[in-house]
Design a protein around this motif. Structure first.
Motif, mmCIF file in Angstrom:
data_model
loop_
_atom_site.group_PDB
_atom_site.id
_atom_site.type_symbol
_atom_site.label_atom_id
_atom_site.label_comp_id
_atom_site.label_asym_id
_atom_site.label_seq_id
_atom_site.Cartn_x
_atom_site.Cartn_y
_atom_site.Cartn_z
ATOM 1 N N PHE A 35 0.820 -1.204 0.000
ATOM 2 C CA PHE A 35 0.000 0.000 0.000
ATOM 3 C C PHE A 35 0.860 1.262 0.000
ATOM 4 N N ALA A 36 1.994 1.238 0.696
ATOM 5 C CA ALA A 36 2.858 2.424 0.744
ATOM 6 C C ALA A 36 3.425 2.738 -0.630
ATOM 7 N N THR A 37 3.874 1.718 -1.352
ATOM 8 C CA THR A 37 4.465 1.961 -2.670
ATOM 9 C C THR A 37 3.397 2.266 -3.710
ATOM 10 N N ALA A 38 2.205 1.668 -3.563
ATOM 11 C CA ALA A 38 1.143 1.904 -4.544
ATOM 12 C C ALA A 38 0.653 3.343 -4.512
ATOM 13 N N SER A 39 0.748 4.001 -3.357
ATOM 14 C CA SER A 39 0.195 5.350 -3.212
ATOM 15 C C SER A 39 1.191 6.445 -3.554
ATOM 16 N N MET A 40 2.463 6.120 -3.698
ATOM 17 C CA MET A 40 3.488 7.148 -3.887
ATOM 18 C C MET A 40 3.622 7.504 -5.359
ATOM 19 N N PRO A 41 3.573 8.787 -5.717
ATOM 20 C CA PRO A 41 3.720 9.174 -7.121
ATOM 21 C C PRO A 41 5.068 8.737 -7.688
ATOM 22 N N ASP A 42 5.052 8.382 -8.973
ATOM 23 C CA ASP A 42 6.251 7.930 -9.670
ATOM 24 C C ASP A 42 6.653 9.010 -10.679
ATOM 25 N N ARG A 43 7.946 9.370 -10.682
ATOM 26 C CA ARG A 43 8.414 10.471 -11.532
ATOM 27 C C ARG A 43 8.099 10.222 -13.014
ATOM 28 N N GLU A 44 8.468 9.037 -13.514
ATOM 29 C CA GLU A 44 8.297 8.755 -14.936
ATOM 30 C C GLU A 44 6.830 8.787 -15.333
ATOM 31 N N ARG A 45 5.971 8.220 -14.481
ATOM 32 C CA ARG A 45 4.535 8.234 -14.783
ATOM 33 C C ARG A 45 3.990 9.658 -14.776
ATOM 34 N N ALA A 46 4.403 10.438 -13.782
ATOM 35 C CA ALA A 46 3.924 11.813 -13.692
ATOM 36 C C ALA A 46 4.315 12.607 -14.930
ATOM 37 N N GLU A 47 5.548 12.470 -15.366
ATOM 38 C CA GLU A 47 6.002 13.205 -16.541
ATOM 39 C C GLU A 47 5.252 12.753 -17.796
ATOM 40 N N ARG A 48 4.934 11.462 -17.849
ATOM 41 C CA ARG A 48 4.184 10.936 -18.991
ATOM 42 C C ARG A 48 2.790 11.558 -19.050
ATOM 43 N N VAL A 49 2.135 11.694 -17.895
ATOM 44 C CA VAL A 49 0.790 12.274 -17.853
ATOM 45 C C VAL A 49 0.833 13.741 -18.254
ATOM 46 N N ILE A 50 1.758 14.498 -17.701
ATOM 47 C CA ILE A 50 1.852 15.923 -18.025
ATOM 48 C C ILE A 50 2.106 16.121 -19.521
ATOM 49 N N ALA A 51 2.979 15.300 -20.088
ATOM 50 C CA ALA A 51 3.302 15.420 -21.513
ATOM 51 C C ALA A 51 2.105 15.099 -22.396
#
Length: 735
Positions: free
Chosen positions: A400-416
């Motif tokens: 649960f701790a790792t599932a809830s933490m934002p991931d840099r690569e995923r975040a950048e993919r969404v913004i792009a």
């Protein structure tokens, strides 16, 4: 405004309190009137940290009544859970406070609520933190509310802090809302679960100045403030004061719960814990809550207890909203012995005479544990609290701790992927390989960070600079690890358990309670009836969970060059399949977690697993028995899959046709992606031309089912090769 004389103001407030509780002889607890006075007379911003059952709701309801009599507008109460909203509305009605809610379950009432607000017939409007970012609410209703707001209340305010980051990221946007308010609009934040770090963090959020203003100071309690002879009294210290903030009054009292009798019972395994419940549930006082760490555990435990005559119901985040409300009512009326619940039944659920709380598995921190056990003994002299920790707890915490933490690569993919034109969440899901639930959580985090914005029609990029705050997330992760260790220390302590929890919350009034199992000796039975052990073992040995077939192609598949849409043709669909168990199941889930653990070697399936699978097949109840067995080709566990398929074919005396062949290198992408990407990764990657597929049902064997698209496409391949039906079978179902 001229303030009323102190005695008159207190008498007026006490009369309102008497209305609230229905008793003429009632008086304030230490600190209650001080908070009300700060809000009503001083128009202050205040943080109240007091134990569960102290009466935090009385503060904001009485303050609301008095503010309304002054001619102020309605109070907006930001409340995190539907169960909590229902209880708060019921409490308000008893006090003559006109309270209404806007949330996801009462859309049919929104027009009526808006009309009542326009006619000034509402004293308290309850909203969820997510509602604050609903485009229609944010743009059409919130500005008018802010303009005439009488008071803002943030309940369960620890969620503003990083401590609550994974629970409700929308809470973090409350700082922006507070920054829109004039400094003379009172703001109250309340919580029962905050250590000194969280107190300081929340006070900083409350001190946000309106745009364009500067100056002032934050006044917050020092760590452990409230200790001493008059420990419940108001505390206000100039700790952490600084320029550029509105002063915040912190009122903090001792957190000891004298009604609770705490204990910890360490048992060998899941079967032993369930057997203890079967043996002793009826010995626990009154009715209560049995907490589990996962949805599967809640459902399985409730089923077992019901099958053996106990009146219980499961309560999880996946339970229908109407069923949840019905279950809450049944527990309050003592029509069930217990609700078997995940953390979905938590903050603010109010049953004053709740007799017990039992945990099957430990929450990940003493703070979370204190919050949940605080449901018990709120208005009674005695309540029992027992923790039955499990060896699997740490694995679940980590997940649960790792599932809830934002991931840099995923975040950048969404913004792009976002631009000026709104993109809906389903459409965005087809552009980025992220499943719906984690995608929605990530969007909320990015929204709070200012990188994206939710508007009518979907999401846009703001264009504001954004950088991944690695230092912040590393700090949060480190704090979580430390809190997990504190929970393990709680389980093993030879000191007072209540004192341990108080110290974990930086309560310097902590002292031995004289009631827990370390202070007064073990108060709970430790033996387990042999019949209960057999019943629990039988329940955990239960095998077989459905694999629901996919009936429709995901929206947006054509964007990834997969030429399908709409419903899957009936003659290309799989039938309902079976898996031995879910990875999260209490019984066979343990053996399967070992099989699929990271780094576990590929090996032939064990005889025990084969026999369990045979039992699944024997109880399947298919319309027509399969005539052949086919395996899905596996690159990670070829020996496991091949041995399982051959073993089932041999035992069932069925021809084993072999495995489908891979095309183009086989499936691409990573497991865990969203539907569009998972479908694209397996589309047209299987070939059955080398197999002599008979005209009959085929048993299709795999090791682990996740998105179900591999099974769907493989079944389509076999149907097009001549199989009249495909029956998917797997060792494990993720989830």
């Amino acid at each position: 405004m001229t303030s009323a004389p102190a005695d008159t103001a207190r008498d007026t407030a006490r009369a309102a309190l008497a209305e609230l509780v229905g008793r003429a002889d009632v008086d304030f607890h230490d600190g209650q009137y001080e908070a009300i006075e700060a809000l009503v007379e001083g128009r202050r911003r205040a943080l109240v940290v007091q134990r569960t059952g102290w009466g935090k709701s009385a503060v904001y309801f009485v303050a609301t009544l008095l503010r309304r009599r002054q001619g102020a507008g309605p109070t907006v109460l930001v409340s995190p859970l539907l169960a909590l909203m229902r209880d708060q509305i019921a409490a308000a009605e008893r006090a003559g406070v006109r309270a209404v809610a806007i949330n996801s379950t009462n859309a049919h009432e929104w027009a009526e609520v808006e009309g009542r607000l326009a006619r000034d017939e509402v004293d308290v409007l309850l909203v969820s933190p997510e509602r604050l970012n609903n485009p229609a609410f944010r743009e059409q209703q919130l500005p008018a509310l802010v303009a005439r707001l009488g008071m803002l209340v943030v309940d369960e305010a620890h969620c503003i802090s990083d401590w609550g980051h994974d629970f409700r990221p929308d809470y973090r946007r409350l700082r922006d809302l507070i920054g829109q308010l004039p400094t003379d609009v009172p703001v109250l934040a309340t919580t029962a679960t905050a250590n000194s770090r969280v107190v300081a963090d929340v006070a900083e959020q409350l001190g946000a100045l309106p745009t364009g203003e500067a100056g002032g100071a934050v006044a917050s309690a020092a760590p452990g403030a409230g200790a001493g002879a008059d420990a419940d009294a108001e505390t206000e210290a100039e700790a952490g004061a600084g320029a550029g903030a509105v002063p915040v009054l912190t009122i903090r009292g001792p957190l000891a719960r004298t009604s609770l009798r705490l204990g910890v019972l360490r048992l060998r395994d899941s079967a032993s814990r369930l057997a203890w419940l079967l043996s002793h549930l009826d010995d626990l006082p009154g009715s209560g809550i049995i907490y589990t760490l996962t949805v599967a555990a809640a459902v399985d435990t409730a089923r077992l207890l019901r099958e053996h005559g106990h009146e219980v119901r499961a309560y999880t985040g996946q339970t229908d909203a109407e069923e949840r409300a019905e279950s809450e009512g049944m527990l309050k009326r003592n029509e069930v012995k217990a609700l078997v619940a995940t953390s979905a039944l938590g903050m603010g659920f109010d049953k004053p005479d709740l007799g017990f709380v039992v945990h099957l598995g430990a929450p990940s921190s003493p703070v979370a544990y204190y919050q949940q056990v605080g449901r018990a003994g709120r208005a009674s002299d005695n309540a029992d609290v027992l923790l039955l920790p499990g060896v699997e707890d740490r694995d679940i915490w980590h997940y649960f701790a790792t599932a809830s933490m934002p991931d840099r690569e995923r975040a950048e993919r969404v913004i792009a992927a976002l631009g000026d034109a709104p993109i809906s969440t389903p459409a965005l899901e087809a552009l980025v390989d992220i499943r719906r639930t984690p995608l929605e959580l990530l969007l909320k985090v990015l929204d709070v960070d200012g990188a994206v914005r939710r508007v009518q029609g979907g999401w846009i990029a703001t264009g504001a600079p954004w950088a991944y705050d690695a230092e912040r997330y590393e700090r949060i992760a480190a704090e979580r690890v430390a809190e997990q260790q504190h929970m393990l220390d709680y389980e093993r302590t030879d000191g007072c358990r209540m004192e341990f929890l108080q110290r974990a919350l930086d309560d310097e009034t902590a002292a031995p309670c004289g009631r827990c199992d370390t202070c007064a000796g073990v108060w709970f039975p430790t033996e387990v009836a042999s019949t209960a052990s057999a019943q629990a073992a039988e329940s955990l040995d239960r095998v077989g969970v459905p694999i629901e077939p996919r009936r429709a192609w995901p929206t947006g598949a054509d964007r990834l060059d997969v030429p399908v849409k709409g419903r899957i043709p009936a003659d290309e669909q799989a039938e309902e399949g079976r898996a031995l168990a879910r990875l999260t199941d209490l019984g066979w889930g343990g053996a399967l977690r070992d099989t699929f653990a990271a780094g576990a070697p590929d090996a032939a399936v064990t005889p025990q697993l084969v026999q369990a699978c045979v039992r699944v097949l024997a109880g399947w109840g298919w319309v027509e028995r399969p005539v052949a067995v086919v395996a899905l080709p596996s690159r990670s566990r070829p020996l496991l899959v091949d041995s399982l398929a051959r073993g089932l074919a041999d035992i069932g005396r069925l021809p084993y046709l072999g495995a489908l062949e891979l095309r183009g290198g086989g499936p691409s992408g990573q497991s865990g992606g969203n539907s569009v990407f998972r479908l694209a990764g397996v589309w047209d990657r299987f070939d059955a031309s080398h197999l002599e597929v008979p005209a009959g049902p085929v048993l299709l064997v795999d090791d682990l089912v996740d998105s179900r698209w591999t099974m769907t496409v493989a079944a389509r391949t076999l149907r097009r090769a001549g199989a009249t039906a495909v029956l998917p079978f797997a060792l494990a179902l993720r989830g």
